[in-house]
Design a protein around this motif. Structure first.
Motif, PDB file in Angstrom:
ATOM      1  N   GLU A 173      -5.944  -3.083   1.949  1.00 38.03           N
ATOM      2  CA  GLU A 173      -5.111  -4.005   1.176  1.00 38.03           C
ATOM      3  C   GLU A 173      -5.649  -5.432   1.256  1.00 38.03           C
ATOM      4  O   GLU A 173      -5.766  -6.122   0.243  1.00 38.03           O
ATOM      5  N   ALA A 177       0.837  -1.197   0.000  1.00 37.78           N
ATOM      6  CA  ALA A 177       0.000   0.000   0.000  1.00 37.78           C
ATOM      7  C   ALA A 177       0.877   1.254   0.000  1.00 37.78           C
ATOM      8  O   ALA A 177       1.880   1.330   0.706  1.00 37.78           O
ATOM      9  N   ASN A 216      -1.623  -4.767  -6.623  1.00 33.56           N
ATOM     10  CA  ASN A 216      -1.965  -6.183  -6.459  1.00 33.56           C
ATOM     11  C   ASN A 216      -1.417  -6.996  -7.626  1.00 33.56           C
ATOM     12  O   ASN A 216      -2.164  -7.630  -8.370  1.00 33.56           O
ATOM     13  N   VAL A 237      -3.269   0.567  -3.534  1.00 38.06           N
ATOM     14  CA  VAL A 237      -2.796  -0.801  -3.340  1.00 38.06           C
ATOM     15  C   VAL A 237      -2.382  -1.384  -4.678  1.00 38.06           C
ATOM     16  O   VAL A 237      -3.135  -1.307  -5.653  1.00 38.06           O
TER      17      VAL A 237
END
Length: 78
Positions: free
Chosen positions: A56, A2, A18, A16
Protein backbone atom coordinates in the motif's frame (compact mmCIF):
# COMPACT_ATOMS: atom_id res chain seq x y z
CA UNK A 1 -6.98 0.74 2.10
CA UNK A 2 -5.85 -2.79 1.26
CA UNK A 3 -8.17 -5.73 0.61
CA UNK A 4 -6.78 -9.21 1.17
CA UNK A 5 -8.19 -12.31 -0.52
CA UNK A 6 -6.88 -15.80 0.29
CA UNK A 7 -6.20 -17.80 -2.87
CA UNK A 8 -4.66 -20.90 -1.27
CA UNK A 9 -2.86 -21.91 1.93
CA UNK A 10 0.11 -19.59 1.33
CA UNK A 11 -1.04 -17.41 -1.59
CA UNK A 12 -2.90 -14.12 -1.15
CA UNK A 13 -4.10 -11.36 -3.48
CA UNK A 14 -3.67 -7.86 -2.07
CA UNK A 15 -5.69 -5.08 -3.73
CA UNK A 16 -5.07 -1.43 -2.88
CA UNK A 17 -7.59 1.34 -3.48
CA UNK A 18 -5.90 4.68 -4.03
CA UNK A 19 -8.75 7.18 -4.34
CA UNK A 20 -10.98 7.83 -7.32
CA UNK A 21 -10.52 8.87 -10.93
CA UNK A 22 -12.19 11.96 -12.39
CA UNK A 23 -14.99 9.81 -13.82
CA UNK A 24 -15.74 8.28 -10.38
CA UNK A 25 -14.06 4.89 -10.82
CA UNK A 26 -11.84 3.56 -8.03
CA UNK A 27 -8.11 3.57 -8.68
CA UNK A 28 -7.15 -0.02 -7.93
CA UNK A 29 -3.87 -1.91 -8.08
CA UNK A 30 -3.38 -5.56 -7.14
CA UNK A 31 -0.49 -7.87 -6.39
CA UNK A 32 -0.40 -11.58 -5.53
CA UNK A 33 2.06 -12.69 -2.88
CA UNK A 34 3.24 -16.11 -1.79
CA UNK A 35 4.19 -16.61 1.84
CA UNK A 36 7.59 -18.36 2.08
CA UNK A 37 7.67 -21.82 3.61
CA UNK A 38 10.09 -20.49 6.24
CA UNK A 39 7.17 -18.61 7.85
CA UNK A 40 5.30 -20.87 10.31
CA UNK A 41 1.53 -21.33 9.97
CA UNK A 42 0.78 -19.15 12.96
CA UNK A 43 2.81 -16.30 11.45
CA UNK A 44 1.12 -16.25 8.03
CA UNK A 45 -1.48 -13.63 8.95
CA UNK A 46 1.12 -11.31 10.42
CA UNK A 47 3.33 -11.72 7.33
CA UNK A 48 0.41 -10.96 4.98
CA UNK A 49 -0.62 -7.87 6.95
CA UNK A 50 2.95 -6.53 6.88
CA UNK A 51 3.18 -7.16 3.11
CA UNK A 52 -0.18 -5.44 2.56
CA UNK A 53 1.05 -2.37 4.40
CA UNK A 54 4.31 -2.35 2.43
CA UNK A 55 2.49 -2.72 -0.91
CA UNK A 56 0.00 0.00 0.00
CA UNK A 57 2.80 2.44 0.85
CA UNK A 58 4.65 1.56 -2.37
CA UNK A 59 1.60 2.09 -4.60
CA UNK A 60 0.65 5.36 -2.92
CA UNK A 61 4.23 6.67 -3.15
CA UNK A 62 4.42 5.80 -6.86
CA UNK A 63 1.07 7.51 -7.45
CA UNK A 64 2.31 10.57 -5.57
CA UNK A 65 5.42 10.75 -7.78
CA UNK A 66 3.32 10.44 -10.95
CA UNK A 67 1.04 13.25 -9.82
CA UNK A 68 4.05 15.47 -9.14
CA UNK A 69 5.36 14.86 -12.66
CA UNK A 70 1.91 15.55 -14.12
CA UNK A 71 1.92 18.93 -12.35
CA UNK A 72 5.34 19.69 -13.79
CA UNK A 73 7.34 19.49 -10.57
CA UNK A 74 10.64 17.64 -10.41
CA UNK A 75 11.13 14.50 -8.36
CA UNK A 76 13.94 16.22 -6.43
CA UNK A 77 11.52 18.71 -4.84
CA UNK A 78 9.63 15.97 -2.99
Amino acid sequence: MAYIKKKSERKFKITVCNGYKVNGQKRMKAQTITVPSSVPKRGIQQYVMAEAERIEKKFKYIDHILQRFAMGKSANSI
